[in-house]
Design a protein around this motif. Structure first.
Motif, mmCIF file in Angstrom:
data_model
loop_
_atom_site.group_PDB
_atom_site.id
_atom_site.type_symbol
_atom_site.label_atom_id
_atom_site.label_comp_id
_atom_site.label_asym_id
_atom_site.label_seq_id
_atom_site.Cartn_x
_atom_site.Cartn_y
_atom_site.Cartn_z
ATOM 1 N N PHE A 164 0.844 -1.193 0.000
ATOM 2 C CA PHE A 164 0.000 0.000 0.000
ATOM 3 C C PHE A 164 0.876 1.238 0.000
ATOM 4 O O PHE A 164 1.839 1.324 0.760
ATOM 5 C CB PHE A 164 -0.908 0.024 1.234
ATOM 6 N N LEU A 165 0.533 2.201 -0.837
ATOM 7 C CA LEU A 165 1.259 3.465 -0.856
ATOM 8 C C LEU A 165 0.313 4.597 -0.493
ATOM 9 O O LEU A 165 -0.691 4.826 -1.174
ATOM 10 C CB LEU A 165 1.859 3.711 -2.253
ATOM 11 N N ALA A 166 0.631 5.278 0.621
ATOM 12 C CA ALA A 166 -0.098 6.510 0.939
ATOM 13 C C ALA A 166 0.664 7.626 0.239
ATOM 14 O O ALA A 166 1.838 7.866 0.532
ATOM 15 C CB ALA A 166 -0.145 6.725 2.447
ATOM 16 N N PHE A 167 -0.005 8.272 -0.726
ATOM 17 C CA PHE A 167 0.673 9.228 -1.604
ATOM 18 C C PHE A 167 1.063 10.517 -0.887
ATOM 19 O O PHE A 167 0.327 11.018 -0.038
ATOM 20 C CB PHE A 167 -0.241 9.601 -2.787
ATOM 21 N N PRO B 200 -2.009 12.940 -2.759
ATOM 22 C CA PRO B 200 -3.127 12.082 -3.183
ATOM 23 C C PRO B 200 -3.825 12.654 -4.424
ATOM 24 O O PRO B 200 -3.897 13.866 -4.598
ATOM 25 C CB PRO B 200 -4.049 12.080 -1.966
ATOM 26 N N PHE C 7 -15.381 3.778 -5.034
ATOM 27 C CA PHE C 7 -13.932 3.612 -5.139
ATOM 28 C C PHE C 7 -13.401 2.719 -4.009
ATOM 29 O O PHE C 7 -12.664 1.756 -4.239
ATOM 30 C CB PHE C 7 -13.272 4.999 -5.093
ATOM 31 N N ALA D 52 -14.502 -0.837 -4.556
ATOM 32 C CA ALA D 52 -13.776 -1.502 -5.645
ATOM 33 C C ALA D 52 -12.408 -1.968 -5.151
ATOM 34 O O ALA D 52 -11.949 -3.062 -5.472
ATOM 35 C CB ALA D 52 -13.620 -0.557 -6.838
ATOM 36 N N ALA D 53 -11.768 -1.124 -4.339
ATOM 37 C CA ALA D 53 -10.438 -1.472 -3.832
ATOM 38 C C ALA D 53 -10.516 -2.684 -2.896
ATOM 39 O O ALA D 53 -9.736 -3.632 -3.014
ATOM 40 C CB ALA D 53 -9.825 -0.265 -3.112
ATOM 41 N N VAL E 154 -13.644 11.111 -5.078
ATOM 42 C CA VAL E 154 -12.374 10.810 -4.417
ATOM 43 C C VAL E 154 -11.421 12.022 -4.425
ATOM 44 O O VAL E 154 -11.026 12.504 -5.487
ATOM 45 C CB VAL E 154 -11.679 9.617 -5.111
ATOM 46 N N TYR F 42 -7.704 10.678 4.409
ATOM 47 C CA TYR F 42 -8.404 9.750 3.514
ATOM 48 C C TYR F 42 -7.466 8.629 3.059
ATOM 49 O O TYR F 42 -7.897 7.485 2.862
ATOM 50 C CB TYR F 42 -8.946 10.538 2.316
ATOM 51 N N GLU F 43 -6.186 8.938 2.918
ATOM 52 C CA GLU F 43 -5.208 7.899 2.587
ATOM 53 C C GLU F 43 -5.157 6.850 3.698
ATOM 54 O O GLU F 43 -5.118 5.649 3.444
ATOM 55 C CB GLU F 43 -3.806 8.501 2.386
ATOM 56 N N GLN G 214 -8.068 4.541 3.700
ATOM 57 C CA GLN G 214 -7.915 3.465 2.713
ATOM 58 C C GLN G 214 -6.997 2.374 3.244
ATOM 59 O O GLN G 214 -7.241 1.183 3.086
ATOM 60 C CB GLN G 214 -7.349 4.021 1.401
ATOM 61 N N LEU H 125 -7.891 -1.543 3.764
ATOM 62 C CA LEU H 125 -7.203 -2.558 2.958
ATOM 63 C C LEU H 125 -6.300 -3.456 3.792
ATOM 64 O O LEU H 125 -5.880 -4.516 3.344
ATOM 65 C CB LEU H 125 -6.409 -1.878 1.836
#
Ligand code: ATP
Ligand code: MG
Lengths: 251, 417
Positions: free
Chosen positions: A84-87, A90, A101, A104-105, A145, A157-158, A161, A165
């Motif tokens: 997982f990459l927290a940008f 984002p 979204f 879907a993930a 998103v 929000y990152e 996610q 996940l």
């Protein structure tokens, strides 16, 4: 047992420019590693190379996750395998509804693992519960998103996610930058909730402050595309005090 | 006339009189436009097949037709055309408030129709002269059941020229969907619609003709005072399709939306041509056009907004955006504003772009596979247009069409074929 992540003499270029020039790093299951380093030293590049972004070409070395090379895997396959990459920045997806979204993930991973897709109502409940910990309200969840989110909201929000996940390896790229003091606490608590002997993290940051909240097992200094020094959490304090001046590029 | 393409000399069509004879004469003089015609610069007809298309004479309701009917909204009233020929049995289906008659020999209605449809347009003349069937609908009051004009066909040596005239009386309202699923050589529907004062028409045209068909349509609309036209077109089928619509805002305070989506792949060619003619003041026109092109497909949008000197306080908006999924796909956009009034608010714009690599990577980094990710971004892109539809039933009918298009085959990921 193979380490969760093993980076071996990794070289990578963007376009024709070599950015990573021989990175070695081992992250075992359950460990938290921090990476610090001056602007432009290649931290984000490394996070993209790990996540498998197109255009970030590995020119040498290898990246192994649980003993298997990631190099032949696409970004989405790596993510489903637990990356997982927290940008740092984002990405806004205008017109893509937040809830669909997120679903879907989560479903992508479940289907890959041979599990059932999430029940819609249950999913909404689960998202709301996790969002609450991160001070994310329903209005934010309903929007497209990242569209119209403030810098700090995007970072939270990152982490939402990430919480949904439950990745084996999370790479957090400057998740602390742009956060006010309170948000920093909220985000750190969110991250700490996910701390688990089964999960590892690679935390990229400029500030020792974050590491007070998310206490790392190891700290590495990246400069000029290589890891120049590694140590315990006290290395972060040293950097805070004397900057990167003492870290010799040729070391 | 250039003899290179479909031979429609109309010599075989005998004994026409009045309006139709006039159309026949004009057609015989001008024929198909060639590449020098400015309006047909981007959509050339010279590449069409050289077969001698025939006109169907009677409707044959095939198995395919019934299957098609099953796919349609079940609370609708169907008026069916097969190979361009009207199935008179479908007149039994008409809801309250709808009166239907045949156009054959109705000189007055034919004359009115000929003045509403696009002028100097090959389909206006050809389909009027060659009319395989013509019907006239008169709408009064609030019609509660949607009307579906269903066009099917199963013989691609045929040329279909259905003609439909619709008069929506003052204050009336109706939902009409024009749905094409023909497998014919040429599908050339001609439509003339008059929306009366304070009347309302919610309208969707779906072009899903077979991959071998050519679809060339001409539609003319006239909007009265305080009328509302909420229109939408989607073009997905056919080998070559041009949907041409001319709208005259002939009354004050009319509110007109004409949005469109085209979706092209392989070597399909889609053309959306519109002509928005503001004659009177205080009218609103809005066009949201979205195109998605894969493989070697081509897309064309020509949109003209004309504002007459008397049409003060006109608000005319038009925005066309195209997504190219392949490097070999190609799009042309020709927006035109012609403004002769001084107090107006008009804007237009056209963009052509690709899917955003950073957005795709963001989705991938969450484990979402490429096909799904591209589908999500394309849906988001198309939603701008679909969201302009105010009638829930129509938007619900259209969404599955875009979804089906996206899941039908692999969407190109790298632009290479
Ligand atoms: N797409 C690109 N094309 C060319 N050079 C690039 C590209 N992306 C990054 N670089 C270069 O690679 C180097 C490393 O950039 P990177 O973003 O990895 O640094 P960073 O350590 O994350 O910096 P910061 O602390 O400012 O976030 C920089 O010199 C940058 O200009
Ligand atoms: Mg960075």
């Amino acid at each position: 047992m193979a380490p969760l992540l093993e980076i071996k003499d990794l070289h990578a270029s963007v376009g024709d420019t070599p950015i990573l020039k021989g990175i070695d790093l081992i992250i075992n299951t359950g460990e938290i590693h921090a990476i610090m380093g001056p602007n432009g030293s290649g931290k984000s590049t490394m996070s993209y190379v790990l996540a498998g972004r197109d255009g970030y070409e590995v020119t040498g070395g290898d990246i192994l996750m649980n003993g298997e090379s990631l190099l032949e895997m696409e970004a989405d396959e790596r993510a489903r395998a637990g990356m997982f990459l927290a940008f740092q920045y984002p990405v806004e997806l205008p017109g893509v509804g937040g809830m669909s979204f997120l679903r879907a993930a989560v479903n992508a991973r479940r289907i890959d693992a041979g599990e059932k897709e999430v029940d819609q109502l249950e999913f909404v409940k689960m998202v709301r519960a996790k969002a609450k910990h991160l001070n994310i309200n329903d209005d934010m969840l309903k929007r497209a998103v990242n569209v119209g989110f403030s810098g700090g909201e995007k970072k939270r929000y990152e982490i939402l996610q990430m919480a949904l996940l439950e990745p084996a390896l999370s790479v957090l790229d400057e998740t602390d930058s742009g956060l006010d003091v309170d948000a920093l606490k909220v985000v750190s608590e969110g991250v700490n909730l996910l701390r688990d002997p089964q999960r590892s993290m690679l935390v990229i940051t400029h500030y020792q402050r974050l590491l007070n909240h998310i206490v790392p097992d190891y700290v590495h200094i990246l400069a000029g595309g290589k890891i120049r020094r590694s140590g315990g959490k006290e290395l972060a304090l040293e950097v805070e005090e004397s900057g990167y001046a003492g870290i010799n590029d040729a070391a | 006339m250039p003899a290179s393409m479909m031979q429609h000399s109309l010599d075989g069509v005998m004994g026409l009189t009045g309006v139709r004879a006039g159309a026949q004469r004009r057609w015989q003089k001008t024929g198909w436009p060639d590449h020098r015609a400015e309006q047909w610069r981007f959509t050339r007809l010279s590449g069409l097949q050289k077969v001698d298309l025939r006109f169907a004479e009677s409707a044959a309701i095939t198995a395919e037709n019934q299957e098609f009917s099953a796919a349609m909204p079940d609370n609708a009233a169907f008026l069916s055309f097969s190979n361009g020929v009207f199935d008179q049995a479908s007149l039994d289906n008409l809801p309250k408030g709808v009166k239907a008659s045949l156009l054959d020999g109705d000189e007055a209605t034919l004359l009115a129709l000929s003045e509403l449809v696009p002028q100097s347009h090959p389909i206006s003349d050809l389909s009027l002269a060659a009319m395989t069937s013509g019907i006239h609908l008169e709408i009064s009051g609030a019609v509660e059941i949607p009307i579906v004009l269903a066009f099917t066909g199963d013989d691609n040596s045929l040329s279909a020229h259905p003609v439909v005239s619709i008069k929506i009386n003052d204050g009336a309202s109706v939902v009409i969907s024009e749905w094409h699923r023909s497998n014919v050589g040429l599908s050339a529907p001609l439509m003339a619609i008059e929306v009366g004062k304070k009347a309302r028409l919610d309208y969707a045209k779906v072009q899903q003709d077979s991959a071998a068909s050519t679809h060339l349509s001409a539609t003319g609309l006239k909007l009265g005072d305080d009328s509302i036209f909420d229109g939408f077109q989607i073009s997905v089928g056919g080998k070559l399709a041009r949907l041409e619509t001319h709208i005259t805002l002939a009354g004050e305070n009319a509110d007109c939306t004409l949005s469109a989506i085209y979706l092209g792949r392989s070597s399909q060619h889609h053309d959306i041509t519109t002509n928005m003619n503001h004659l009177k003041g205080h009218c609103l026109s809005n066009q949201v056009i979205r195109g998605v092109l894969d493989d070697k497909a081509r897309g064309v949008f020509q949109g003209k907004v004309h504002v007459a000197p008397d049409a003060q306080k006109t608000d005319g908006q038009q925005m066309s955006r195209v997504l190219l999924l392949s490097r070999k796909a190609e799009a042309d956009a020709k927006p035109e504003l012609e403004i002769y009034a001084d107090d107006v608010l008009c804007a237009h714009g056209a963009t052509i772009g690709e899917l955003d690599e950073t957005q795709l990577f963001y989705l991938a980094s969450r484990g979402i596979d490429g096909q799904t990710a591209r589908g999500m971004l394309i849906s988001a892109f198309l939603d701008d247009a679909i969201d302009s539809i105010k009638h829930d039933g129509l938007s619900a009918m259209l969404r599955p069409i875009t979804t089906a298009w996206m899941t039908a085959v692999d969407l190109n990921s790298d632009g290479e074929l």
